[in-house]
Scaffold this motif. Sequence first.
Motif, PDB file in Angstrom:
ATOM      1  N   THR A 153       9.507 -16.223  38.473  1.00  0.00           N
ATOM      2  CA  THR A 153      10.105 -16.711  37.223  1.00  0.00           C
ATOM      3  C   THR A 153      11.064 -17.873  37.476  1.00  0.00           C
ATOM      4  OG1 THR A 153      11.810 -14.981  37.357  1.00  0.00           O
ATOM      5  CG2 THR A 153       9.870 -14.525  36.013  1.00  0.00           C
ATOM      6  N   SER A 154      11.617 -17.972  38.682  1.00  0.00           N
ATOM      7  CA  SER A 154      12.505 -19.099  38.968  1.00  0.00           C
ATOM      8  C   SER A 154      11.745 -20.420  38.964  1.00  0.00           C
ATOM      9  CB  SER A 154      13.209 -18.907  40.317  1.00  0.00           C
ATOM     10  OG  SER A 154      12.313 -19.091  41.410  1.00  0.00           O
ATOM     11  N   GLY A 155      10.426 -20.349  39.089  1.00  0.00           N
ATOM     12  CA  GLY A 155       9.622 -21.560  38.961  1.00  0.00           C
ATOM     13  C   GLY A 155       9.803 -22.223  37.607  1.00  0.00           C
ATOM     14  N   MET A 156      10.083 -21.409  36.576  1.00  0.00           N
ATOM     15  CA  MET A 156      10.334 -21.962  35.253  1.00  0.00           C
ATOM     16  C   MET A 156      11.494 -22.942  35.298  1.00  0.00           C
ATOM     17  SD  MET A 156       9.947 -18.636  32.735  1.00  0.00           S
ATOM     18  CE  MET A 156      11.477 -17.886  33.298  1.00  0.00           C
ATOM     19  N   TYR A 157      12.544 -22.536  35.989  1.00  0.00           N
ATOM     20  CA  TYR A 157      13.771 -23.316  35.987  1.00  0.00           C
ATOM     21  C   TYR A 157      13.661 -24.529  36.897  1.00  0.00           C
ATOM     22  CZ  TYR A 157      14.571 -18.479  34.730  1.00  0.00           C
ATOM     23  OH  TYR A 157      14.431 -17.229  34.202  1.00  0.00           O
ATOM     24  N   LEU A 158      12.969 -24.367  38.028  1.00  0.00           N
ATOM     25  CA  LEU A 158      12.746 -25.522  38.888  1.00  0.00           C
ATOM     26  C   LEU A 158      11.878 -26.543  38.158  1.00  0.00           C
ATOM     27  CD1 LEU A 158      13.218 -26.813  41.642  1.00  0.00           C
ATOM     28  CD2 LEU A 158      11.119 -25.706  42.442  1.00  0.00           C
ATOM     29  N   GLY A 159      10.873 -26.049  37.436  1.00  0.00           N
ATOM     30  CA  GLY A 159      10.019 -26.947  36.655  1.00  0.00           C
ATOM     31  C   GLY A 159      10.805 -27.683  35.585  1.00  0.00           C
ATOM     32  N   ALA A 160      11.701 -26.954  34.906  1.00  0.00           N
ATOM     33  CA  ALA A 160      12.538 -27.589  33.882  1.00  0.00           C
ATOM     34  C   ALA A 160      13.457 -28.627  34.511  1.00  0.00           C
ATOM     35  CB  ALA A 160      13.349 -26.531  33.148  1.00  0.00           C
ATOM     36  N   ALA A 161      14.018 -28.298  35.686  1.00  0.00           N
ATOM     37  CA  ALA A 161      14.899 -29.247  36.379  1.00  0.00           C
ATOM     38  C   ALA A 161      14.133 -30.501  36.795  1.00  0.00           C
ATOM     39  CB  ALA A 161      15.521 -28.574  37.605  1.00  0.00           C
ATOM     40  N   MET A 162      12.950 -30.317  37.354  1.00  0.00           N
ATOM     41  CA  MET A 162      12.140 -31.458  37.768  1.00  0.00           C
ATOM     42  C   MET A 162      11.742 -32.303  36.562  1.00  0.00           C
ATOM     43  SD  MET A 162       9.760 -29.497  40.574  1.00  0.00           S
ATOM     44  CE  MET A 162       8.629 -30.864  40.782  1.00  0.00           C
ATOM     45  N   GLY A 163      11.411 -31.618  35.459  1.00  0.00           N
ATOM     46  CA  GLY A 163      11.055 -32.340  34.242  1.00  0.00           C
ATOM     47  C   GLY A 163      12.205 -33.182  33.727  1.00  0.00           C
ATOM     48  N   MET A 164      13.403 -32.602  33.702  1.00  0.00           N
ATOM     49  CA  MET A 164      14.580 -33.332  33.231  1.00  0.00           C
ATOM     50  C   MET A 164      14.914 -34.507  34.145  1.00  0.00           C
ATOM     51  SD  MET A 164      15.844 -32.207  30.366  1.00  0.00           S
ATOM     52  CE  MET A 164      17.573 -32.671  30.325  1.00  0.00           C
ATOM     53  N   LEU A 165      14.634 -34.379  35.432  1.00  0.00           N
ATOM     54  CA  LEU A 165      14.961 -35.441  36.386  1.00  0.00           C
ATOM     55  C   LEU A 165      13.969 -36.600  36.313  1.00  0.00           C
ATOM     56  CD1 LEU A 165      16.677 -36.452  38.781  1.00  0.00           C
ATOM     57  CD2 LEU A 165      15.060 -35.262  40.299  1.00  0.00           C
ATOM     58  N   VAL A 166      12.683 -36.285  36.273  1.00  0.00           N
ATOM     59  CA  VAL A 166      11.644 -37.301  36.453  1.00  0.00           C
ATOM     60  C   VAL A 166      11.106 -37.855  35.135  1.00  0.00           C
ATOM     61  CG1 VAL A 166       9.326 -37.727  37.380  1.00  0.00           C
ATOM     62  CG2 VAL A 166      10.967 -36.334  38.677  1.00  0.00           C
ATOM     63  N   LEU A 167      10.904 -36.988  34.151  1.00  0.00           N
ATOM     64  CA  LEU A 167      10.147 -37.386  32.967  1.00  0.00           C
ATOM     65  C   LEU A 167      10.836 -38.412  32.069  1.00  0.00           C
ATOM     66  CD1 LEU A 167       8.422 -34.000  32.083  1.00  0.00           C
ATOM     67  CD2 LEU A 167       7.527 -35.940  33.381  1.00  0.00           C
ATOM     68  N   PRO A 168      12.176 -38.383  31.918  1.00  0.00           N
ATOM     69  CA  PRO A 168      12.776 -39.457  31.108  1.00  0.00           C
ATOM     70  C   PRO A 168      12.457 -40.855  31.637  1.00  0.00           C
ATOM     71  CG  PRO A 168      14.352 -37.672  31.378  1.00  0.00           C
ATOM     72  CD  PRO A 168      13.188 -37.357  32.277  1.00  0.00           C
ATOM     73  N   SER A 169      12.439 -41.004  32.954  1.00  0.00           N
ATOM     74  CA  SER A 169      12.090 -42.309  33.534  1.00  0.00           C
ATOM     75  C   SER A 169      10.625 -42.637  33.305  1.00  0.00           C
ATOM     76  CB  SER A 169      12.396 -42.316  35.040  1.00  0.00           C
ATOM     77  OG  SER A 169      13.776 -42.151  35.264  1.00  0.00           O
ATOM     78  N   LEU A 170       9.760 -41.607  33.387  1.00  0.00           N
ATOM     79  CA  LEU A 170       8.335 -41.821  33.126  1.00  0.00           C
ATOM     80  C   LEU A 170       8.126 -42.287  31.689  1.00  0.00           C
ATOM     81  CD1 LEU A 170       5.468 -41.590  34.319  1.00  0.00           C
ATOM     82  CD2 LEU A 170       5.410 -39.231  33.483  1.00  0.00           C
ATOM     83  N   VAL A 171       8.855 -41.676  30.752  1.00  0.00           N
ATOM     84  CA  VAL A 171       8.768 -42.078  29.340  1.00  0.00           C
ATOM     85  C   VAL A 171       9.242 -43.519  29.178  1.00  0.00           C
ATOM     86  CG1 VAL A 171       9.708 -41.693  27.035  1.00  0.00           C
ATOM     87  CG2 VAL A 171       8.990 -39.746  28.419  1.00  0.00           C
ATOM     88  N   LYS A 172      10.338 -43.853  29.850  1.00  0.00           N
ATOM     89  CA  LYS A 172      10.921 -45.191  29.712  1.00  0.00           C
ATOM     90  C   LYS A 172       9.973 -46.282  30.207  1.00  0.00           C
ATOM     91  CE  LYS A 172      14.958 -47.948  31.066  1.00  0.00           C
ATOM     92  NZ  LYS A 172      16.240 -47.958  31.810  1.00  0.00           N
ATOM     93  N   PHE A 173       9.326 -46.039  31.350  1.00  0.00           N
ATOM     94  CA  PHE A 173       8.520 -47.093  31.960  1.00  0.00           C
ATOM     95  C   PHE A 173       7.038 -47.036  31.580  1.00  0.00           C
ATOM     96  CE2 PHE A 173      12.140 -46.687  34.948  1.00  0.00           C
ATOM     97  CZ  PHE A 173      12.621 -47.985  34.848  1.00  0.00           C
ATOM     98  N   LYS A 174       6.538 -45.855  31.265  1.00  0.00           N
ATOM     99  CA  LYS A 174       5.107 -45.724  30.974  1.00  0.00           C
ATOM    100  C   LYS A 174       4.807 -45.254  29.550  1.00  0.00           C
ATOM    101  CE  LYS A 174       3.588 -46.843  35.099  1.00  0.00           C
ATOM    102  NZ  LYS A 174       2.740 -48.027  35.320  1.00  0.00           N
ATOM    103  N   GLY A 175       5.848 -44.860  28.812  1.00  0.00           N
ATOM    104  CA  GLY A 175       5.641 -44.418  27.439  1.00  0.00           C
ATOM    105  C   GLY A 175       5.467 -42.905  27.332  1.00  0.00           C
ATOM    106  N   PRO A 176       5.706 -42.334  26.132  1.00  0.00           N
ATOM    107  CA  PRO A 176       5.621 -40.873  25.941  1.00  0.00           C
ATOM    108  C   PRO A 176       4.259 -40.271  26.282  1.00  0.00           C
ATOM    109  CG  PRO A 176       6.748 -41.900  24.088  1.00  0.00           C
ATOM    110  CD  PRO A 176       6.207 -43.017  24.930  1.00  0.00           C
TER     111      PRO A 176
END
Length: 453
Positions: free
Chosen positions: A156-179
Amino acid sequence: MVASFSLDKSPNISKVFGNILKRYLIVILTFVSTCVCYIERVGFSIAYTVAADAAGINQSNKGTILSTFYYGYALSQVPGGWAAQKIGGRKVLLLSFVLWSSTCFLVPLDPNRVTILVVARLLVGVAQGFIFPSIHTVLAQWVPPHERSRSVSLTTSGMYLGAAMGMLVLPSLVKFKGPQSVFLAEAALGILWSLLWFEYATDPPRSEHPKAAAAGFGESLLPTDASPKTKLEKGGKTTKIPWKKILFSKPVWAIVVNNFTFHYALYVLMNWLPTYFEQGLQLSLQEMGSSKMMPYLNMFVFSNIGGVVADHLITQRIMSVTKTRKFLNTIGFIVAALALMALPIFRTSSGAILCSSVALGFLALGRAGFAVNHMDIAPRYAGIVMGVSNTAGTLAGIIGVDMTGRLLEAAKIEYSDLSSPESWRSVFSIPGLLCILSSFVFLLFSTGERIFD
């Protein structure tokens, strides 16, 4: 005779060690599965928030779309437990991943095409609703009792690591490559995991060797149709799921109430924390750097701490199973409640990160109480009980995420914007009070004893 003994026994010993490695591989793969699922959930929240804000969608309508996932998720929890029980958790888990990954790949992210988005989020919700009942079925078959707390906590801790990775990486992906790029990345991760699961996951062994059985292999904790023992229970009759006993059990309802509260707090923060940072504190997610992932990273750490501590307390006979579950659940939920209610007071990035990290971290610690309790009280029906309690957790997502949108829309009218702490006070006070209430319910009605045969 000594040489003969060695030759006779060595294949069995080799098989036992092979099964131990297989068990750990299964746990690691289920950990990765929850990680990928929560990258998808956080990713949709981030990508949709950016796209919806650009399209001028109001907070109430955003809440409606964000909560749509949980309707589908709620519908498939109990059916997911039933399917895992009848077909096997391994197969159901693979099917669910293929379905939601394909949906993410095919659907465009356009906030103005509401019908398509609603249908897509319902499908993803239904598919992911099968995941946790299937995982609990797989773990109950593979993992012996003395390893359950840390195995479930790691998974279940994978949920939280996944959320952390998403918060770290995905905003930049949205910014440079779009939603839309977020959807494609999530689909790729889902398909990759599916290939790994298809290649390496197997049903548990059914060894007749006594030492293998003592090590936890072949323990018939859950009947599945793939097992020859499925239809040979209770004098040759097929085992029936004790639905009435499950639904009217006070310990089950103690789990249900705490699952509801845990997910209410988690889903509100997961879906609305980006909005709180951006509009409540006037911060940019891109400019916050790695600090925005700390709440979820804290969940990852505390979830595993809770599992290790729980197994230690139980195996060293420091506390009974019942006292261990109640102790960790109470500490986790009470501290989380205090942090949640204090969150609107802090008006800086570091203060908000600290409060949300403490809240989510101690909620994760509490999972070593109520979340593992499924397998304490009903190891043979862990997937079923998980489906029932996770239905409540999903209803929390529907209610909490949607209601938060309505609360914020009302606050925006009253205070003209969402930058004042009063706009967010009720948003965080509600889950805080629920944490206090549910911790007392668990203290009164839970047990660590097996109550379903």
